[in-house]
Design a protein around this motif. Structure first.
Motif, PDB file in Angstrom:
ATOM      1  N   ALA A 124      11.785  -9.301  -4.188  1.00  0.00           N
ATOM      2  CA  ALA A 124      11.241  -9.397  -5.547  1.00  0.00           C
ATOM      3  C   ALA A 124      11.995  -8.482  -6.508  1.00  0.00           C
ATOM      4  N   LYS A 162       4.063   2.269  -7.259  1.00  0.00           N
ATOM      5  CA  LYS A 162       4.498   0.883  -7.167  1.00  0.00           C
ATOM      6  C   LYS A 162       5.117   0.469  -8.491  1.00  0.00           C
ATOM      7  N   ALA A 166      14.048  -9.714  -9.825  1.00  0.00           N
ATOM      8  CA  ALA A 166      13.612  -9.299 -11.162  1.00  0.00           C
ATOM      9  C   ALA A 166      14.694  -8.525 -11.909  1.00  0.00           C
ATOM     10  N   ASN A 180       5.450 -11.128 -14.843  1.00  0.00           N
ATOM     11  CA  ASN A 180       4.493 -11.921 -14.062  1.00  0.00           C
ATOM     12  C   ASN A 180       3.482 -11.088 -13.285  1.00  0.00           C
ATOM     13  N   GLY A 181       3.595  -9.764 -13.341  1.00  0.00           N
ATOM     14  CA  GLY A 181       2.651  -8.895 -12.631  1.00  0.00           C
ATOM     15  C   GLY A 181       2.939  -8.723 -11.157  1.00  0.00           C
ATOM     16  N   ASP A 182       4.094  -9.205 -10.688  1.00  0.00           N
ATOM     17  CA  ASP A 182       4.441  -9.070  -9.276  1.00  0.00           C
ATOM     18  C   ASP A 182       4.808  -7.629  -8.933  1.00  0.00           C
ATOM     19  N   VAL A 183       4.414  -7.184  -7.734  1.00  0.00           N
ATOM     20  CA  VAL A 183       4.816  -5.868  -7.245  1.00  0.00           C
ATOM     21  C   VAL A 183       6.247  -5.974  -6.740  1.00  0.00           C
ATOM     22  N   LEU A 184       7.145  -5.216  -7.342  1.00  0.00           N
ATOM     23  CA  LEU A 184       8.561  -5.277  -6.989  1.00  0.00           C
ATOM     24  C   LEU A 184       8.948  -4.292  -5.896  1.00  0.00           C
ATOM     25  N   VAL A 206       5.884  -2.562 -10.929  1.00  0.00           N
ATOM     26  CA  VAL A 206       5.329  -3.886 -11.200  1.00  0.00           C
ATOM     27  C   VAL A 206       6.128  -4.571 -12.304  1.00  0.00           C
TER      28      VAL A 206
END
Length: 223
Positions: free
Chosen positions: A34, A140, A38, A146-150, A142
């Motif tokens: 991820a 973390k 990103a 999209n709010g995804d945890v990278l 983020v």
């Protein structure tokens, strides 16, 4: 006929089997899929949640996190300006700020990602014959699109790693030295320096399970 000479290998085999059992499974590595997809350039650092009894934990940790991120190759929004923006919008606590949606953070700051941090240990601990300072935090990253945890990680450090310790002599001497250390820690706020070491362990790039190098680093794309 049984070859008794083989018995000499049994102790070594037993030790090897014991070590293998104690080692346990290998530490799981971070999945960077991820984060690589990103490719964040700009990060807004949010005030850390304080789960300790020390009221200085949030600001102590926050003041130390920009440098390792910048050295890793990311542009970090100025902490003071970010804090003032939140204040103008009626947000003054770390909990309220971390509850703001990623979409809202992106709209306000135009950043690619936000760093959410939690401090679980901060301050000096007085022991019978010694005193030490500990800072532990998790974080973390983020993605705000999209709010995804990278990425997620954890770091911990102690005052002994700063090289300012060493108890010698008998019990009475040790007790006196420990008491002196406790007072010295209070006066010098050693937690701030330990928070800096924790931040580097947590956020520096190029270490096992750490952040990847950012776009501003000459090492970007090599890890």
């Amino acid at each position: 006929m049984f070859d008794f000479s083989r018995l000499k290998w049994l102790p070594a085999l037993a030790v090897a089997a014991l070590l293998a059992a104690c080692a346990g499974p290998a530490k799981q590595q971070v999945d960077y899929t991820a984060l690589r997809a990103a490719r964040p350039h700009t990060i807004v650092v949010l005030p850390p949640l304080n789960e300790t009894s020390d009221v200085n934990a949030t600001n102590g940790m926050l003041s130390q996190m920009t440098m390792p991120l910048a050295e890793a190759g990311y542009y970090v929004l100025p902490v003071a300006e970010v804090a003032e923006t939140f204040k103008q919008n009626g947000l003054t606590t770390a909990a309220d700020i971390q509850d703001v949606s990623p979409a809202k953070l992106r709209k306000i700051f135009g950043a690619d990602a936000a760093l959410y941090t939690k401090v679980t240990q901060y301050g000096s601990v007085y022991q019978v014959v010694d005193a030490n300072t500990f800072v532990t935090a998790s974080a973390k990253l983020v993605g705000l699109a999209n709010g995804d945890v990278l990425w997620e990680g954890k770091g911990s450090a102690s005052g002994k790693e700063l090289g300012n310790y060493g108890v010698n002599g008998g019990l009475i001497t040790s007790l006196v030295q420990a008491a002196v250390k406790q007072v010295a820690h209070t006066l010098s706020d050693e937690s701030w320096a330990v928070a800096g070491l924790t931040s580097r362990k947590l956020l520096s790039a190029g270490q096992p399970n750490g952040l990847l190098y950012g776009p501003r680093s000459p090492k970007f794309g090599t890890d």
